[in-house]
Design a protein around this motif. Sequence first.
Motif, mmCIF file in Angstrom:
data_model
loop_
_atom_site.group_PDB
_atom_site.id
_atom_site.type_symbol
_atom_site.label_atom_id
_atom_site.label_comp_id
_atom_site.label_asym_id
_atom_site.label_seq_id
_atom_site.Cartn_x
_atom_site.Cartn_y
_atom_site.Cartn_z
ATOM 1 N N VAL A 138 79.205 41.934 21.537
ATOM 2 C CA VAL A 138 80.205 42.995 21.684
ATOM 3 C C VAL A 138 80.003 44.050 20.599
ATOM 4 O O VAL A 138 80.104 45.260 20.857
ATOM 5 N N GLY A 139 79.693 43.609 19.388
ATOM 6 C CA GLY A 139 79.423 44.554 18.309
ATOM 7 C C GLY A 139 78.254 45.464 18.643
ATOM 8 O O GLY A 139 78.300 46.672 18.390
ATOM 9 N N ARG A 140 77.223 44.895 19.241
ATOM 10 C CA ARG A 140 76.053 45.687 19.625
ATOM 11 C C ARG A 140 76.428 46.734 20.673
ATOM 12 O O ARG A 140 75.990 47.886 20.615
ATOM 13 N N VAL A 141 77.265 46.331 21.626
ATOM 14 C CA VAL A 141 77.697 47.253 22.674
ATOM 15 C C VAL A 141 78.518 48.392 22.087
ATOM 16 O O VAL A 141 78.369 49.559 22.472
ATOM 17 N N LEU A 142 79.381 48.075 21.137
ATOM 18 C CA LEU A 142 80.201 49.121 20.512
ATOM 19 C C LEU A 142 79.328 50.151 19.805
ATOM 20 O O LEU A 142 79.560 51.359 19.910
ATOM 21 N N VAL A 143 78.337 49.681 19.089
ATOM 22 C CA VAL A 143 77.440 50.610 18.386
ATOM 23 C C VAL A 143 76.714 51.485 19.395
ATOM 24 O O VAL A 143 76.632 52.715 19.227
ATOM 25 N N ARG A 144 76.199 50.877 20.435
ATOM 26 C CA ARG A 144 75.460 51.623 21.461
ATOM 27 C C ARG A 144 76.315 52.712 22.097
ATOM 28 O O ARG A 144 75.933 53.889 22.151
ATOM 29 N N THR B 49 80.242 34.843 13.644
ATOM 30 C CA THR B 49 79.724 33.473 13.717
ATOM 31 C C THR B 49 79.377 33.070 15.141
ATOM 32 O O THR B 49 78.853 31.985 15.369
ATOM 33 N N THR B 50 79.687 33.931 16.113
ATOM 34 C CA THR B 50 79.373 33.627 17.511
ATOM 35 C C THR B 50 78.500 34.727 18.108
ATOM 36 O O THR B 50 78.614 35.902 17.736
ATOM 37 N N GLU B 51 77.663 34.341 19.053
ATOM 38 C CA GLU B 51 76.784 35.307 19.716
ATOM 39 C C GLU B 51 77.603 36.299 20.537
ATOM 40 O O GLU B 51 77.211 37.462 20.688
ATOM 41 N N CYS B 52 78.730 35.835 21.052
ATOM 42 C CA CYS B 52 79.564 36.703 21.883
ATOM 43 C C CYS B 52 80.059 37.908 21.089
ATOM 44 O O CYS B 52 79.955 39.049 21.539
ATOM 45 N N LYS C 118 86.761 38.051 5.583
ATOM 46 C CA LYS C 118 86.632 36.748 6.247
ATOM 47 C C LYS C 118 85.207 36.508 6.748
ATOM 48 O O LYS C 118 84.968 35.607 7.565
ATOM 49 N N ALA C 119 84.255 37.310 6.308
ATOM 50 C CA ALA C 119 82.874 37.255 6.793
ATOM 51 C C ALA C 119 82.292 35.850 6.726
ATOM 52 O O ALA C 119 82.479 35.119 5.748
ATOM 53 N N GLY C 120 81.581 35.491 7.792
ATOM 54 C CA GLY C 120 80.894 34.215 7.829
ATOM 55 C C GLY C 120 81.749 33.032 8.215
ATOM 56 O O GLY C 120 81.268 31.894 8.223
ATOM 57 N N THR C 121 83.014 33.250 8.560
ATOM 58 C CA THR C 121 83.908 32.172 8.968
ATOM 59 C C THR C 121 84.452 32.454 10.368
ATOM 60 O O THR C 121 84.469 33.615 10.810
ATOM 61 N N PRO C 122 84.919 31.414 11.061
ATOM 62 C CA PRO C 122 85.516 31.640 12.382
ATOM 63 C C PRO C 122 86.696 32.605 12.330
ATOM 64 O O PRO C 122 86.993 33.298 13.311
ATOM 65 N N ALA C 123 87.367 32.663 11.174
ATOM 66 C CA ALA C 123 88.498 33.573 11.024
ATOM 67 C C ALA C 123 88.046 35.033 11.149
ATOM 68 O O ALA C 123 88.826 35.901 11.562
#
Length: 226
Positions: free
Chosen positions: A65-71, A58-61, A109-114
């Motif tokens: 980080v997810g993009r960096v992990l994949v890379r 739910t956040t760009e941050c 918990k997809a789509g929630t702050p949790a």
Amino acid sequence: MRIPLASVAATVMVLSGIGVTPALAATVSTEDTMFLKAAHQGNLAEIAAGEDAQKHATTECVEEVGRVLVRDHTKLDSDVKMLASKLHVTLPNSPTAEQQKQLAAVQAKAGTPAYDAAWLKTQEAAHTATLALIDRELSVGRNAEVKAAARSARPVVAMHLDMVRGGVCHAGKNAGKVHAGTGGQLATDDNSLALAGVVTLAGGGLLATCGALWFLRNRRRSADLP
């Protein structure tokens, strides 16, 4: 008393190291094999988690980080697979059952702050465990190429941990271009240096052998003169 030249040559060759086959590549130990398998499964888990974060965070941050992990883990895993193939180590086809279970719990918990909070906490634990795995390989591993790959991966994994430390997102910790997946190249360079040293040693020994033969041959000729 005449000393057979063949005997002298053999003695000089032994003393100079010629004829001794050096162990340029250490045998792959159980620890090396376990590291490659665990590192591969860890990479697969991180790639899956990174891809999931790009879809459900739910956040760009966290997305970043997810993009960096994949890379980075894609690059690291490419190196692991290359080494495993070279060393005849069969790798698992998927993350461990526990890793898959952890991702499923986060996905719930997809789509929630949790989701973001659970994802960051899971990644902190995963990268802490990966650093421990790397440090163990560097401490007890036997194969130079596998250890070089672990050494190359360590700063990348440490950077990832900084990005999720404390369960808080720090995308700004991303170092941008990371030298991931260079362990095999580093090991190749190390082996090249080792090979160069062996060749130099062999060359020096050969010169010593030739010099000894020349000296003894001349002495024989001098002794045979009237």
